[in-house]
Design a protein around this motif. Sequence first.
Motif, PDB file in Angstrom:
ATOM      1  N   GLU A 380     -10.691  -5.777   0.750  1.00 42.74           N
ATOM      2  CA  GLU A 380     -10.855  -6.948  -0.130  1.00 42.74           C
ATOM      3  C   GLU A 380      -9.975  -8.102   0.339  1.00 42.74           C
ATOM      4  N   ILE A 381      -8.712  -7.769   0.650  1.00 41.98           N
ATOM      5  CA  ILE A 381      -7.764  -8.812   1.090  1.00 41.98           C
ATOM      6  C   ILE A 381      -8.169  -9.357   2.446  1.00 41.98           C
ATOM      7  N   GLN A 382      -8.529  -8.429   3.371  1.00 44.28           N
ATOM      8  CA  GLN A 382      -8.916  -8.856   4.725  1.00 44.28           C
ATOM      9  C   GLN A 382     -10.131  -9.792   4.676  1.00 44.28           C
ATOM     10  N   GLU A 383     -11.110  -9.420   3.843  1.00 42.14           N
ATOM     11  CA  GLU A 383     -12.308 -10.258   3.728  1.00 42.14           C
ATOM     12  C   GLU A 383     -11.951 -11.633   3.161  1.00 42.14           C
ATOM     13  N   GLU A 438      -8.775 -12.151  -7.484  1.00 39.10           N
ATOM     14  CA  GLU A 438      -7.343 -12.319  -7.792  1.00 39.10           C
ATOM     15  C   GLU A 438      -6.479 -11.879  -6.608  1.00 39.10           C
ATOM     16  N   ARG A 439      -6.824 -10.683  -6.035  1.00 34.99           N
ATOM     17  CA  ARG A 439      -6.030 -10.147  -4.912  1.00 34.99           C
ATOM     18  C   ARG A 439      -6.129 -11.086  -3.717  1.00 34.99           C
ATOM     19  N   GLN A 440      -7.369 -11.554  -3.424  1.00 30.79           N
ATOM     20  CA  GLN A 440      -7.572 -12.443  -2.266  1.00 30.79           C
ATOM     21  C   GLN A 440      -6.809 -13.741  -2.460  1.00 30.79           C
ATOM     22  N   THR A 441      -6.833 -14.240  -3.675  1.00 26.70           N
ATOM     23  CA  THR A 441      -6.133 -15.501  -3.973  1.00 26.70           C
ATOM     24  C   THR A 441      -4.641 -15.350  -3.734  1.00 26.70           C
TER      25      THR A 441
END
Length: 745
Positions: A380-383, A438-441
């Motif tokens: 999720e974060i990598q994307e 939220e995590r990506q942000t």
Amino acid sequence: MNQEEQIIRTEYSELMQKSYIDYAMSVIIARALPDVRDGLKPVQRRTLYDMYELGIRYDKPYRKCARIVGDTMGKYHPHGDSSIYDALVVMAQDFKKGLPLVDGHGNFGSIEGDGAAAMRYTEARLQKITQEAYLADLDKDVVNFVPNFDETEKEPEVLPVKVPNLLLNGAEGIAVGMTTSIPPHNFGEVIDGVIAYMKDPDINTEQMMQYIPGPDFPTGGIVANKDELLAVYSTGMGKIKIRGKVEVEKGKGGKDRLVITEIPYTMIGANIGKFLNDIYSLVETKKTSDIVDITNQSSKEGIRIVLELKKGADVENLKNLLYKKTKLEDTFGVNMLAVADGKPETMGIVPIIRHHVNFQYELATRKYQTLLAKERDKKEIQEGLIKATDVIDLIIEILRGSKNVKDARACLTDGITDNINFKSEQSKRDAAKLRFTERQTTAILEMRLQKLIGLELEALLKDHDETLKNISKYEDILGSRAAMAKVIIKELESFKKEYAKPRKTVIDNLEEAVVEEKKIEEMDVVFLMDRFGYAKTVDVATYERNKEAANTENRYILTCKNTDKICIFTNKGQMHLLKVLDLPYGKFRDKGTPIDNLSNYNSSEENFVYITNLAAISRSQVLFGTKSAMLKVVDGSEFDVAKRTTAATKLNEGDELIFVQALALEETLVMQSEKDFFLRIDISSIPEKKKGAVGVRGMKLGAGDALAAIYLLNAEDVVNIEVKGKEVALNRLRTAGRDTKGTKR
């Protein structure tokens, strides 16, 4: 509240029963029995976990055992420090454990029973296998953690052990009303057995024993009852017969020596000393005359007990004697009892492996679920970061146009552009389309500018590909039991490759040890005992040649068979038996051996009254007389017993035996008191009694008087004795009734 309302009325027996059951279950579950999943008792589990928490790894320096014990006691195990240290020591002893779990530095005791040094002197750390197969994955939520005794710490309910430790190291423990006793097994064989079960869960005990043929003791030795092992491993209960390994070496001058190089597992510790004492006893009691010398040459290299033999010794018979009469052959009682599903259960080898394998699937499921969740978070974060690098100029514009982080976060997650200054309307429209999680942000807001370098971006894409592969791999493992089994088996095979060792214990069917008793040639001998209690036997011809000297120097002289027994009657009413063969046989001038050393007779506490041989006394009647003039006749066959000491008569308090003699043709007896009263009575007036009886009164004694002597007479005897310078002819005394006063002389 008044006093009466505070009293709880209950049935005492019910209360005791409930309390005792609670206590028993506490001992069973929380102290004495291992868990079938990790094969560890609570004290062992807590000690290993504490070492793991303290970071005492196999590649780190050793730490003081006192530190480990204190920390374990304070955090997890609120019992005595000695119980924790003892558990730690045993886990480090390679002669007790097939797979030591602790690497000990210092004096951790010896196979001969020497204790370990105090915990302040010794050091320890984890073994490599313990770290890799017992404590790995604790950070991956594979087992449940429970509060410790005071709820200030968390401890694992069970360790995530990847090998069947219950079989590898065995177990022993005494609970309440039950015990466990599981022998250790060979590492490689047990791993093969687990893999075989995973491939065929319907495998039976007989098939399993093709992989695990029997126990493998760290002390080696030989299992002698191979055919009985199937029943033991099917039921989880039975007996394993183990023998030490004995080798024959050629010595000087054609003499052989027996060398014991391996001992039964049950002989570890003080039993080695007992074994040596048992051999000394065999020599002392003349069970064997083949052993000349015994030396214990054992060292750190291994066991070596050497028996020097005389020339022409019967080696095979001597081996059998050692198996039969010493602990060189012993029995290991098996009771495979462990805690399974929260309750004690006796299990065969297949159920133990079944529980272990089910536990492995549970561990693997939880491990890969945790790993999969982490990889999905990473994905999720990598994307988000990859997507962010594509619109990095817009993100920078949003950040520069925001008054606070809250506005920037709202724009990145939900496309809310209010309160943000954009350079153009296009940028505002593009920003309104953003929908980061939220995590990506959070990751974007924390991203460093170096991530925009080309190589960093390549690494990010590469990591993303790796993450996708891992997710696919973990999903496959979790989605298929066969795929999970393959992973578990691969790990087991790697453990086997690194840690498996050759089997030490031989498993065979050996014949029962049979000792051929050497036939003793029966012959007449003469028993001689001097006034100091030194006794010996000589042949009849030797006695005849030295008759005069023998009669002068010895207090007791008997002719008997060398296969007979000597009966020693004492003033305490005891009869001690002594085998004639135990007496030294030889030359007339030999000193002999004290009777005290050869029988239970104690010269400091009792005195001889009569000595005879058992063959003579058992065929006749025996007359007993005591100081208080109690008389009885006993059938001699009552003294033909196996016990070395038996009560020959019952004595009243303060009384003692003064006369014992086998009756022949005598018709009357004369009693003489210390105050010189004489009474002659018919022997027929004395009743026959059992040896346990007191008897009847033979003579009425005056105050302060006691019986001094008894004389037996037949019709033709002429017997004169001297009393105060006068001769008394005993055969001329008038025969009176029993239990009368007699006449003064």
